[in-house]
Design an enzyme around this catalytic site. Structure first.
Site, PDB file in Angstrom:
ATOM      1  N   THR A   1       0.836  -1.200   0.000  1.00  0.00           N
ATOM      2  CA  THR A   1       0.000   0.000   0.000  1.00  0.00           C
ATOM      3  C   THR A   1       0.872   1.252   0.000  1.00  0.00           C
ATOM      4  O   THR A   1       0.603   2.207  -0.740  1.00  0.00           O
ATOM      5  CB  THR A   1      -0.927  -0.014   1.236  1.00  0.00           C
ATOM      6  OG1 THR A   1      -1.713  -1.215   1.192  1.00  0.00           O
ATOM      7  CG2 THR A   1      -1.840   1.193   1.266  1.00  0.00           C
TER       8      THR A   1
ATOM      9  N   ASN B   1      -5.155  -9.784  -7.610  1.00  0.00           N
ATOM     10  CA  ASN B   1      -5.108 -10.537  -6.357  1.00  0.00           C
ATOM     11  C   ASN B   1      -6.340 -11.417  -6.141  1.00  0.00           C
ATOM     12  O   ASN B   1      -6.278 -12.391  -5.412  1.00  0.00           O
ATOM     13  CB  ASN B   1      -4.915  -9.586  -5.176  1.00  0.00           C
ATOM     14  CG  ASN B   1      -5.776  -8.356  -5.251  1.00  0.00           C
ATOM     15  OD1 ASN B   1      -5.690  -7.584  -6.206  1.00  0.00           O
ATOM     16  ND2 ASN B   1      -6.630  -8.162  -4.265  1.00  0.00           N
TER      17      ASN B   1
ATOM     18  N   GLN C   1       1.446  -9.339  -6.200  1.00  0.00           N
ATOM     19  CA  GLN C   1       1.059 -10.753  -6.296  1.00  0.00           C
ATOM     20  C   GLN C   1       2.012 -11.581  -7.158  1.00  0.00           C
ATOM     21  O   GLN C   1       1.897 -12.804  -7.191  1.00  0.00           O
ATOM     22  CB  GLN C   1      -0.366 -10.885  -6.858  1.00  0.00           C
ATOM     23  CG  GLN C   1      -1.446 -10.450  -5.887  1.00  0.00           C
ATOM     24  CD  GLN C   1      -1.616 -11.388  -4.691  1.00  0.00           C
ATOM     25  OE1 GLN C   1      -1.281 -12.569  -4.744  1.00  0.00           O
ATOM     26  NE2 GLN C   1      -2.126 -10.852  -3.589  1.00  0.00           N
TER      27      GLN C   1
ATOM     28  N   SER D   1       5.562  -6.250  -1.839  1.00  0.00           N
ATOM     29  CA  SER D   1       5.224  -6.324  -0.420  1.00  0.00           C
ATOM     30  C   SER D   1       5.854  -7.556   0.209  1.00  0.00           C
ATOM     31  O   SER D   1       5.762  -8.655  -0.341  1.00  0.00           O
ATOM     32  CB  SER D   1       3.705  -6.370  -0.260  1.00  0.00           C
ATOM     33  OG  SER D   1       3.372  -6.629   1.084  1.00  0.00           O
TER      34      SER D   1
ATOM     35  N   HIS E   1       5.094  -9.337   2.967  1.00  0.00           N
ATOM     36  CA  HIS E   1       4.287 -10.426   3.532  1.00  0.00           C
ATOM     37  C   HIS E   1       3.536 -11.247   2.491  1.00  0.00           C
ATOM     38  O   HIS E   1       2.863 -12.220   2.827  1.00  0.00           O
ATOM     39  CB  HIS E   1       3.323  -9.906   4.606  1.00  0.00           C
ATOM     40  CG  HIS E   1       2.120  -9.176   4.100  1.00  0.00           C
ATOM     41  ND1 HIS E   1       0.870  -9.771   4.071  1.00  0.00           N
ATOM     42  CD2 HIS E   1       1.950  -7.931   3.639  1.00  0.00           C
ATOM     43  CE1 HIS E   1      -0.008  -8.895   3.608  1.00  0.00           C
ATOM     44  NE2 HIS E   1       0.620  -7.765   3.339  1.00  0.00           N
TER      45      HIS E   1
ATOM     46  N   THR F   1      13.204   6.654  10.254  1.00  0.00           N
ATOM     47  CA  THR F   1      14.147   5.596  10.612  1.00  0.00           C
ATOM     48  C   THR F   1      13.654   4.272  10.036  1.00  0.00           C
ATOM     49  O   THR F   1      12.484   3.921  10.175  1.00  0.00           O
ATOM     50  CB  THR F   1      14.296   5.504  12.144  1.00  0.00           C
ATOM     51  OG1 THR F   1      14.771   6.772  12.599  1.00  0.00           O
ATOM     52  CG2 THR F   1      15.277   4.416  12.546  1.00  0.00           C
TER      53      THR F   1
ATOM     54  N   CYS G   1     -20.730  -9.979   1.787  1.00  0.00           N
ATOM     55  CA  CYS G   1     -20.630  -9.861   3.239  1.00  0.00           C
ATOM     56  C   CYS G   1     -19.244 -10.111   3.787  1.00  0.00           C
ATOM     57  O   CYS G   1     -19.004  -9.995   4.983  1.00  0.00           O
ATOM     58  CB  CYS G   1     -21.638 -10.785   3.908  1.00  0.00           C
ATOM     59  SG  CYS G   1     -23.282 -10.488   3.270  1.00  0.00           S
TER      60      CYS G   1
HETATM   61  C1  LIG Z   1      -1.778  -7.202  -0.644  1.00  0.00           C
HETATM   62  C2  LIG Z   1      -1.736  -6.315  -1.834  1.00  0.00           C
HETATM   63  C3  LIG Z   1      -1.410  -4.952  -1.714  1.00  0.00           C
HETATM   64  C4  LIG Z   1      -1.181  -4.302  -0.370  1.00  0.00           C
HETATM   65  O1  LIG Z   1       0.024  -4.701   0.223  1.00  0.00           O
HETATM   66  P1  LIG Z   1       0.224  -4.466   1.802  1.00  0.00           P
HETATM   67  O2  LIG Z   1       1.656  -4.805   2.026  1.00  0.00           O
HETATM   68  O3  LIG Z   1      -0.716  -5.414   2.481  1.00  0.00           O
HETATM   69  O4  LIG Z   1      -0.081  -3.047   2.078  1.00  0.00           O
HETATM   70  C5  LIG Z   1      -1.369  -4.192  -2.856  1.00  0.00           C
HETATM   71  N1  LIG Z   1      -1.616  -4.725  -4.058  1.00  0.00           N
HETATM   72  C6  LIG Z   1      -1.919  -6.028  -4.227  1.00  0.00           C
HETATM   73  C7  LIG Z   1      -2.171  -6.564  -5.595  1.00  0.00           C
HETATM   74  C8  LIG Z   1      -2.001  -6.868  -3.121  1.00  0.00           C
HETATM   75  O5  LIG Z   1      -2.326  -8.146  -3.288  1.00  0.00           O
END
Ligand SMILES: *Cc1c(COP(=O)(O)O)cnc(C)c1O
Length: 388
Positions: A72, A151, A179, A199, A201, A237, A325
């Site tokens: 993000t 995603n 992704q 990203s 994670h 930092t 939902c």
């Molecule tokens: C998960 C995701 C993000 C956001 O990444 P974060 O590290 O969770 O902020 C942005 N773009 C895509 C396509 C994602 O799958």
């Protein structure tokens, strides 16, 4: 009950080697990378080592990588950074209607600040047509942003073709590759991109850290103002343990990406075949072949996605849905709607995303459980009685 995790697109478990690499930077090696004594410089060195690994993974140069707070953070930096740096040249941005919220909402924000945004349509598979990109370009266009793979659907976009168009027109091209990096080979030069988001994670690294690739010469305003960290492009930092973990994840990905993509594609196809064979009125969503190796996304008629999700959860199986939902809004996913799904069909979608530790046995277990859940839900469904 043993949990079966099939939501790797939402987040991945942190690789044990990554955790091991991070630990010293919480304890012994806690120095501030900006400090000049050797203790601080050890942290600085660890960041630079991570930068090399992240750069290598995407065919970039070290100095083109800026660490951020995640995907993000990278998306916001790219879109706002380029828009505000080019205000004097033009005010038009092009993106797609299936982007992650980080791109969509950053673009909408700019839309309220005097910029004009074109949201390109997609076909029934979720594909952007490079011809549409070309047609949308005006002499005021200052940025094109299209994601590498979606995603939700796993559809892989024709990025190299769009990159060629952008480069011919001299327009900066941003790609949200959260992704794909670490999951399929990604090369910033082959794709002709100027900016690319990643990203930690989503590729077995920690949460809260990511990076933006910025091709040398690409103009953008800093994302954070403050100290001169990250060459003054992102003050603050550094998240040293996070960056070290992300670097380790990138290093592992370089070694494993090809083999893993091949293995997951095999599991994915077996999984899709099994679902379509065992459940009547089930359909594959997204593109059959231009697809992430780990993505299974199906629609099951006459049942709600979140009913399947909650029933699977009772069996210890973690999945995701694009139906209403699952989020706080009542609208189904913007991606399904952009692909032309009716609200009714969009409600029955289920996303199962595989990863490094997914086994044949886990998939077999889901293939045993899911048809029973669907049959049970259908036996209670008013939708079914009126439709079949
Ligand atoms: C998960 C995701 C993000 C956001 O990444 P974060 O590290 O969770 O902020 C942005 N773009 C895509 C396509 C994602 O799958």
């Amino acid at each position: 009950m043993k949990r079966i995790y099939l939501d790797y697109a939402a987040t991945t478990p942190t690789h044990p080697e990554v955790v091991k690499a991070m630990l010293p930077y919480f304890t012994d090696a806690f120095g501030n990378p900006s400090s000049l004594y050797s203790y601080g410089q050890e942290s600085k060195g660890a960041i630079e080592k991570a930068r090399v690994e992240v750069a290598k993974l995407i065919g970039a140069r070290d100095e083109e990588i800026v660490f951020t707070s995640g995907g993000t953070g990278a998306d916001n930096f790219a879109i706002k950074g380029v828009a505000f740096a080019n205000e004097n040249k033009g005010n038009h941005l092009i993106t797609s209607s299936i982007e992650h919220y980080a791109v969509i909402e950053a673009s909408k924000f700019l839309g309220k600040k005097g910029f004009k945004v074109t949201y390109l349509p997609v076909d029934e598979y979720g594909l952007v047509d490079p011809g549409d990109v070309k047609k949308a370009i005006t002499n005021k266009t200052i940025l094109i942003s299209v994601m590498h793979a979606n995603n939700e659907m796993g559809t892989i976009e024709p990025i190299a073709e769009i990159g060629k168009i952008a480069s011919e027109e001299g327009i900066p091209f941003h790609v949200d590759a959260v992704q794909t990096v670490g999951h399929i080979p990604v090369d910033v030069n082959g794709l002709e991109v100027n900016l690319l988001s990643m990203s930690g994670h989503k590729l077995y690294g920690p949460k809260g850290v990511g990076a933006l690739y910025i091709r040398k010469g690409t103009k953008l305003v800093p994302f954070m103002h403050g100290g001169d960290q990250e060459r003054s492009r992102r003050a603050g930092t550094e998240n040293v343990p996070g960056i070290v973990g992300f670097g380790k994840a990138a290093e592992i990905a370089q070694q494993e990406v090809d083999k893993e993509a091949e293995h997951l594609s095999y599991l994915r196809d077996k999984f899709i075949k099994g679902i379509l064979r065992q459940i009547d009125h089930a359909h594959l969503n997204g593109h059959p072949s231009r697809r992430l190796p780990n993505n299974v996304n199906v629609s099951v008629d006459f049942v709600e996605g979140e009913s399947m999700l909650l029933n699977l959860d009772l069996e210890g199986i973690c999945t995701s849905t694009g139906s209403a939902c699952s989020s706080s809004s009542l609208e189904p996913s913007h991606v399904l709607l952009a692909m032309g799904f009716s609200h009714e069909k969009a409600h029955g979608s289920l996303r199962l995303t595989l990863g490094k530790w997914t086994t044949d046995q886990e998939i077999e277990r889901v293939l045993e459980v899911l048809p029973k859940i669907v049959a049970n839900l259908r036996s209670m469904s008013p939708l079914l009685k009126s439709n079949i």
